[in-house]
Design a protein around this motif. Sequence first.
Motif, PDB file in Angstrom:
ATOM      1  N   TYR A 180      68.392 -37.444   3.161  1.00 12.59           N
ATOM      2  CA  TYR A 180      67.549 -38.030   2.125  1.00 12.59           C
ATOM      3  C   TYR A 180      66.087 -37.603   2.293  1.00 12.59           C
ATOM      4  CZ  TYR A 180      71.564 -40.936   1.007  1.00 12.59           C
ATOM      5  OH  TYR A 180      72.812 -41.362   0.632  1.00 12.59           O
ATOM      6  N   LEU A 181      65.658 -37.488   3.540  1.00 11.22           N
ATOM      7  CA  LEU A 181      64.302 -37.003   3.800  1.00 11.22           C
ATOM      8  C   LEU A 181      64.142 -35.571   3.308  1.00 11.22           C
ATOM      9  CD1 LEU A 181      61.510 -37.315   5.108  1.00 11.22           C
ATOM     10  CD2 LEU A 181      62.538 -36.605   7.271  1.00 11.22           C
ATOM     11  N   ALA A 182      65.163 -34.748   3.548  1.00 11.00           N
ATOM     12  CA  ALA A 182      65.118 -33.355   3.086  1.00 11.00           C
ATOM     13  C   ALA A 182      65.041 -33.292   1.560  1.00 11.00           C
ATOM     14  CB  ALA A 182      66.342 -32.602   3.588  1.00 11.00           C
ATOM     15  N   ILE A 183      65.793 -34.158   0.872  1.00  9.14           N
ATOM     16  CA  ILE A 183      65.789 -34.160  -0.594  1.00  9.14           C
ATOM     17  C   ILE A 183      64.425 -34.574  -1.130  1.00  9.14           C
ATOM     18  CG2 ILE A 183      66.768 -35.302  -2.627  1.00  9.14           C
ATOM     19  CD1 ILE A 183      69.414 -35.467  -1.067  1.00  9.14           C
ATOM     20  N   VAL A 184      63.827 -35.607  -0.523  1.00  8.41           N
ATOM     21  CA  VAL A 184      62.529 -36.087  -0.990  1.00  8.41           C
ATOM     22  C   VAL A 184      61.446 -35.027  -0.794  1.00  8.41           C
ATOM     23  CG1 VAL A 184      60.717 -37.800  -0.600  1.00  8.41           C
ATOM     24  CG2 VAL A 184      63.105 -38.512  -0.650  1.00  8.41           C
ATOM     25  N   THR A 185      61.415 -34.402   0.375  1.00  6.65           N
ATOM     26  CA  THR A 185      60.400 -33.370   0.629  1.00  6.65           C
ATOM     27  C   THR A 185      60.625 -32.141  -0.245  1.00  6.65           C
ATOM     28  OG1 THR A 185      61.758 -32.583   2.496  1.00  6.65           O
ATOM     29  CG2 THR A 185      59.967 -34.118   2.986  1.00  6.65           C
ATOM     30  N   LEU A 186      61.901 -31.815  -0.503  1.00  9.39           N
ATOM     31  CA  LEU A 186      62.195 -30.708  -1.425  1.00  9.39           C
ATOM     32  C   LEU A 186      61.647 -31.022  -2.812  1.00  9.39           C
ATOM     33  CD1 LEU A 186      65.544 -28.812  -1.673  1.00  9.39           C
ATOM     34  CD2 LEU A 186      64.455 -29.630  -3.743  1.00  9.39           C
ATOM     35  N   GLY A 187      61.853 -32.260  -3.266  1.00 10.49           N
ATOM     36  CA  GLY A 187      61.318 -32.655  -4.566  1.00 10.49           C
ATOM     37  C   GLY A 187      59.801 -32.627  -4.600  1.00 10.49           C
TER      38      GLY A 187
END
Length: 429
Positions: A180-187
Motif C-alpha cells: 500500500y505504501l508503494a501504491i501511494v508513493t507511485l500515485g
Amino acid sequence: MKKITSRLEGNKKAQIILFFIYVIATSGSLMLVQKSVIAFLLLLFSLLLLYFMSLSTKLKWLIAGVILIVLLPFSASQGPAYESYMEVSTLVGIYIAMALGLNIVVGLAGLLDLGFVAFFAVGAYTYGIFATNQAANFMPFGTYPLSGESFWFFIIAGCLIAALFGVLLGIPVLRVKGDYLAIVTLGFGEIIRIVFNNLDKPINITNGAMGLSSVTPPSIFGINLVYPSQFYYVVLVILGAVIFIVRRFEYSKVGRSWKAVRENEIAAQAMGIHLVRTKLLAFAIGASFSGMMGVVFAAKQTFVDPTSFTLLESITILVMVILGGMGSVPGVILGAAVVTILNLQVLTELTDWFNQLSLNGVISIPDALSPAKMQRFIFGGLLILFALYRSQGLLPAKQPTFDLKELKEEAEEEEIQPVISTAEKNVNL
C-alpha cells in the motif's frame, strides 16, 4: 592463485604498487586510445579495486580524490571524446546522489517509495521556472530570468523545497505499509508529473507539456558553466557532501532508529523511537538529495519537461539501490554507477557496433531483433542475472562488529574515571 591472493591481502606495499601500475596503465591507454570505452571503464574500475584494498579509509578517500579530480579528467581530455566521457561521469554522479537519497528511505528506513523521481522534478522545476522568463507570468516583482549566480542559491532552495515535499508525502502514508505504501508513493509521483504537465492554465507556471527551454546556465566568477566537464566538478563536490552526510547518518542515533523501524516498528516504538518523526525525517532527507540534483540537472540540460520524470525513472533509481545492496552505501554507489554506465555507454556502444556491422554487410539482423529494440531486453536480462546470483546486492550491507572485551574495558574506565576525579578533588581540598 589462492596463495597469491592470500599473500596480497596481508601485504599493503604490494597492493599499492600493483594498484598504481594498474592505474597508470589504464590512464595511459585512455590517453592514447581516446575513443576506447573499455579504457575508460577500466580506469573507473580502479575505484572498485581501491575499495577492496586493505588501506585506511582516509588514504582510500585521498587516492580516490586524486583519480576523480585530476587523473580521470586529464586522461580523458587528450582527445575528442573528452566531453562525452565527462557527460557520462556527470550523470553517474547525479544518479549516485539520488540513489543514496532513496537508500535512506528504502534501504535504511524500509519504506518502499516508487515516486522518488517526483522530488527530482521539484528541484528541476524550482530552478527552471526562475532561470527562464516563465516566472514573469505569476511573480509581481523581480526581473527574470535570474542570473547564473543564483544557481548556487537554488541548490539550497531545491534541497529545502524537496524536503518539504518529502514531509508532505510522508504525512498521509504513515499509516500504510508494504504494498500500500508503494501504491501511494507511485500515485504521488504520477500526480506531481501530471501537475507539472498541466500547470499552464489558468496561470502559465510550468509551460505545460512544452517544457522550459533556454534555462540560464550557472556561472561562477564570471565564467558560465555550459560544458559537461565543468558540471563534472560541481556534481563531484555535491556528491562528496552527500556521501559524507549519509555516512554520518548511517551510524548515528537517527540511522540506528531508521534500521530499527525497518526491522520491526512495534519493537522500535517499544524502545522509545518516535515513529512519525523518524519516518518523516527519512522522507525529508532522502528527498533533499534528489531536489539538489534536480537543480543541477535542469541547469546542465538547459531544458526541463515532464517526460524526464516518468515512473520508469523512479523504477531505475530503485533498481540501483536493490542491485547495489539495500542499506549499503558502497553498494548503492556501485549499483548506480553500473546501471547508469550500462544504459548510457555500454549498451549504447554495443548497439552502435551491431548497427555498423549490419550496415557493412558483415551480419544481417532482422528488424524485430535490431540492437536498438533489444537494448532494454539486454538490460533486463543482465538485471535478472544479477538478481539470481547476487540476491543480496553487489556489495551487501555489513553490520559493524565490536570487540566485547574492548567495550567492557571502556565501560570500566568510564565508571572508574568519576571516582578518580572525585578523589583528586578531595585531596586538593
